[in-house]
Write an enzyme that holds these catalytic residues in place. Structure first.
Site, PDB file in Angstrom:
ATOM      1  CE  LYS A 233      22.355 -34.591 -13.966  1.00  0.00           C
ATOM      2  NZ  LYS A 233      22.947 -35.191 -15.188  1.00  0.00           N
TER       3      LYS A 233
ATOM      4  CE  LYS B 291      21.497 -31.029 -20.091  1.00  0.00           C
ATOM      5  NZ  LYS B 291      22.692 -31.865 -19.819  1.00  0.00           N
TER       6      LYS B 291
ATOM      7  CE  LYS C 254      25.648 -33.488 -11.415  1.00  0.00           C
ATOM      8  NZ  LYS C 254      26.065 -34.009 -12.738  1.00  0.00           N
TER       9      LYS C 254
ATOM     10  CE1 TYR D 250      34.407 -32.490 -11.275  1.00  0.00           C
ATOM     11  CE2 TYR D 250      32.842 -31.376  -9.830  1.00  0.00           C
ATOM     12  CZ  TYR D 250      33.113 -32.078 -10.992  1.00  0.00           C
ATOM     13  OH  TYR D 250      32.092 -32.367 -11.874  1.00  0.00           O
TER      14      TYR D 250
END
Length: 432
Positions: A300, A322, A353, A418
């Protein structure tokens, strides 16, 4: 008159009327035939028209059946009376001005296997199916579905109403896997994210509801503290801004167990803390949840493609970024380090990701691990395709399907997207 040598071959016929006008060289007969003549002639002058068996007067429709047996048809062919078929099609003409060149001396022409839709379908190496999709769904405590501005077509769904309806729609087109992301009320957020493991919290309640209505639905959950943290980070934040690793993992284990207890099929740690997969596996097993799988967010990246998602959950970090726990987008080999750790700690599925900008990482994991590989087509990827479609800069549906196919081709077994419902509808329509 010239003499004609004629060989008569009597072929027994069934008691049916035979339209002799269909045969050049035979006089029309109005009565049913017991036999018909097939003729070989050698003519020295005034030759008769050739004897030709025509399957039909024209080739525009289905060929007309004459009621002949197999033996009769074979006898006619043996006698030289071969039924007519459409002629060899003419060679298509090249446009005026095309240069005349010698044929290239090549044995291998890959375009031969691409020259028609049927051939392309036969040799297609990668397929795309609704079964490959995991549908990310945003939920909240409200009863109404709230549109997400940066993600056209996506909503924060009321967990008791809109969510159930959306899941039913997805299942109707073959999407039977979802992953839940909660929008948690600010009043329940805290520095340590304790709401994450509340057995009666939004996610556990939602899991129980969905399993009651759709027992065979595959439910993935997100294991991370950012939706529950007052700081908006995936872990507990020390006063100097450092994200605490081991203490965060302790909270994540309790969160994963709470989700498994509610009925989750796959827990998915997305936090990127070190050692969390092994710790969660041990915690699940200790509580008897040996059957619950772990999909680890193995690679990620600290990406800029996550913006619309954070709007959807209102989970932007209160300060900083992050980058101390998510991976550097510039790094490639580091993904192998994370892969080996997650494999050794008991991960069942490895996830990359974002998706499309990281096809090389998906292929890297695919080539170096026997485990199933997941790819997350994130909110920024979705929003860009939607925006391009609205502005008529691209064909939204074609780009959507191509992007998903590319993720599959790179090595992804499943795709969190999505577009799951929209793409599945499109794929189902193609099959009709």
């Amino acid at each position: 008159m010239a003499s004609t040598t004629t060989t008569i071959i009597n072929v027994a016929a069934s008691n049916v009327g035979l339209d002799c006008q269909s045969y050049v060289g035979l006089r029309p007969l109005l009565l049913p035939l017991r036999s018909f003549c097939s003729v070989r002639t050698s003519t020295r002058s005034n030759p008769a028209p050739p004897f030709v068996v025509r399957a039909s007067e024209t080739h525009s429709g289905p060929f007309k059946k004459l009621g002949l047996s197999d033996a009769e048809c074979e006898a006619a062919v043996v006698a030289g009376n071969v039924p007519e078929a459409p002629p060899v099609p003419p060679k298509p003409a090249a446009p005026a001005g095309t240069p005349v060149v010698p044929t290239l001396p090549i044995n291998r022409r890959p375009r031969r296997n691409r020259r028609s839709p049927a051939l392309r379908a036969a040799f297609q190496e990668t397929t795309l199916s609704p079964a490959n999709f995991v549908y990310p769904l945003f939920i909240h405590e409200g009863e109404e579905d709230t549109p997400i501005g940066a993600m056209p077509g996506c909503y924060r769904l009321g967990w008791r109403h809109g969510l159930v309806q959306e899941v039913a729609k997805a299942r109707d087109v073959g999407v039977n896997s979802i992953v839940l992301f909660p929008k948690v009320p600010d009043g329940l957020k805290s520095p340590t994210g304790d709401e994450a493991y509340n057995d009666n919290g939004l996610v556990p309640r939602t899991i129980r509801l969905l399993k009651d209505k759709f027992p065979d639905l595959v439910i993935y959950t997100d294991v991370a503290l950012d939706p529950y943290s007052s700081d908006g980070h995936d872990g507990i934040v020390r006063e100097d801004g450092v994200i605490m690793n081991d203490e965060t993992v302790h909270q994540l284990c309790k969160q994963a167990v709470a989700q498994a207890r509610a009925g989750a099929d796959v827990v998915s740690p997305s936090d990127m803390m070190d050692g969390r997969v092994g710790a969660i596996r041990a915690a699940l097993d200790a509580e008897g949840f040996h059957h619950v799988s772990i999909m680890s967010y193995t690679a990620k990246y600290a990406s800029s493609f996550y913006g619309p998602f954070r709007e959807a959950l209102d989970s932007n970090p209160r300060f900083g970024d992050k980058k101390t726990y998510q991976m550097n987008p510039a790094n490639y080999r580091e993904a192998l380090v994370e892969t080996r750790e997650d494999e050794s700690e008991g991960a069942d599925i490895l996830l990359v990701k974002p998706g499309l900008p990281y096809l090389d990482i998906i292929r890297l994991l695919r080539d170096n691990s026997p485990l199933p590989i997941a790819a997350y087509q994130v909110s920024g990827e979705y929003a860009m395709i939607k925006a391009g479609g609205v502005l008529k800069m691209i064909d939204e549906e074609k780009v959507m399907l191509e992007s998903l196919m590319c993720l599959r081709r790179a090595g992804a077994d499943i795709i969190l997207t999505y577009f799951a419902l929209q793409a599945a509808k499109s794929l189902c329509a193609e099959k009709k």
